[in-house]
Design an enzyme around this catalytic site. Structure first.
Site, PDB file in Angstrom:
ATOM      1  N   GLY A   1      11.692   0.543 -14.561  1.00  0.00           N
ATOM      2  CA  GLY A   1      10.262   0.250 -14.429  1.00  0.00           C
ATOM      3  C   GLY A   1       9.630   0.829 -13.186  1.00  0.00           C
TER       4      GLY A   1
ATOM      5  CG  HIS B   1       8.407   1.047  -4.017  1.00  0.00           C
ATOM      6  ND1 HIS B   1       8.494   2.235  -4.688  1.00  0.00           N
ATOM      7  CD2 HIS B   1       8.067   0.113  -4.943  1.00  0.00           C
ATOM      8  CE1 HIS B   1       8.204   2.050  -5.955  1.00  0.00           C
ATOM      9  NE2 HIS B   1       7.958   0.765  -6.151  1.00  0.00           N
TER      10      HIS B   1
HETATM   11  P1  5GP Z   1       7.050   0.200  -9.058  1.00  0.00           P
HETATM   12  O1  5GP Z   1       6.666  -0.149 -10.464  1.00  0.00           O
HETATM   13  O2  5GP Z   1       7.088   1.687  -8.840  1.00  0.00           O
HETATM   14  O3  5GP Z   1       8.314  -0.475  -8.605  1.00  0.00           O
HETATM   15  O4  5GP Z   1       5.928  -0.426  -8.139  1.00  0.00           O
HETATM   16  C1  5GP Z   1       4.828   0.275  -7.682  1.00  0.00           C
HETATM   17  C2  5GP Z   1       3.896  -0.744  -7.046  1.00  0.00           C
HETATM   18  O5  5GP Z   1       2.960  -0.048  -6.245  1.00  0.00           O
HETATM   19  C3  5GP Z   1       3.097  -1.575  -8.053  1.00  0.00           C
HETATM   20  O6  5GP Z   1       3.364  -2.955  -7.829  1.00  0.00           O
HETATM   21  C4  5GP Z   1       1.637  -1.199  -7.750  1.00  0.00           C
HETATM   22  O7  5GP Z   1       0.766  -2.293  -7.874  1.00  0.00           O
HETATM   23  C5  5GP Z   1       1.727  -0.689  -6.327  1.00  0.00           C
HETATM   24  N1  5GP Z   1       0.732   0.319  -5.978  1.00  0.00           N
HETATM   25  C6  5GP Z   1       0.437   1.444  -6.689  1.00  0.00           C
HETATM   26  N2  5GP Z   1      -0.513   2.162  -6.072  1.00  0.00           N
HETATM   27  C7  5GP Z   1      -0.820   1.485  -4.929  1.00  0.00           C
HETATM   28  C8  5GP Z   1      -1.752   1.745  -3.862  1.00  0.00           C
HETATM   29  O8  5GP Z   1      -2.475   2.735  -3.827  1.00  0.00           O
HETATM   30  N3  5GP Z   1      -1.806   0.824  -2.853  1.00  0.00           N
HETATM   31  C9  5GP Z   1      -1.003  -0.279  -2.854  1.00  0.00           C
HETATM   32  N4  5GP Z   1      -1.133  -1.114  -1.816  1.00  0.00           N
HETATM   33  N5  5GP Z   1      -0.113  -0.554  -3.838  1.00  0.00           N
HETATM   34  C10 5GP Z   1      -0.024   0.326  -4.865  1.00  0.00           C
END
Ligand code: 5GP
Length: 114
Positions: free
Chosen positions: A93, A100
């Site tokens: 996901g 991160h």
């Molecule tokens: P992943 O699904 O890749 O583990 O999580 C990515 C996370 O990054 C998501 O929870 C999403 O809400 C967050 N996210 C995406 N773009 C941005 C952004 O521009 N700023 C911030 N603060 N969070 C972001």
């Protein structure tokens, strides 16, 4: 790919609501929080995925996880607990191809995840 939204955030090109920064990591509030506390922690030394860490020095990996633990404590989550999530690749996901850790807390989280 090395021009993700998190690369731009780290470069200072996109503003974030940052909660902690040191020489190793930047931590900021998730723009679309899934819990009352939802903070993302990114290492300043770039990795696209968690799976890349297998080739990295133990010291670097250890400093990243120690920072995640310290940040959770700073967020006052130690007593009630919290969850650390790292999504890796499509089946995990992962949407942003920059490693991160999510720190989620402030409510009782359910298990298993979807
Ligand atoms: P992943 O699904 O890749 O583990 O999580 C990515 C996370 O990054 C998501 O929870 C999403 O809400 C967050 N996210 C995406 N773009 C941005 C952004 O521009 N700023 C911030 N603060 N969070 C972001």
């Amino acid at each position: 790919m090395s021009n993700t939204i998190f690369d731009k955030i780290l470069a200072g090109d996109i503003p974030v609501d940052s909660v902690f920064e040191d020489e190793d990591v930047l931590a900021f509030n998730d723009v679309n929080p899934k819990a009352p506390v939802h903070v993302l922690v990114i290492p300043k030394k770039r990795a696209s995925r968690f799976s890349e860490l297998s080739g990295r020095p133990i010291e670097e990996i250890g400093r990243f996880f120690a920072a995640v633990s310290r940040i959770a404590a700073l967020l006052d989550l130690d007593e009630n607990g919290y969850r650390v999530v790292i999504n890796n690749g499509p089946d995990g996901g992962q949407e942003v191809e920059y490693l991160h850790a999510h720190i989620l807390g402030g409510r009782r989280l359910t298990w298993p995840p979807g």
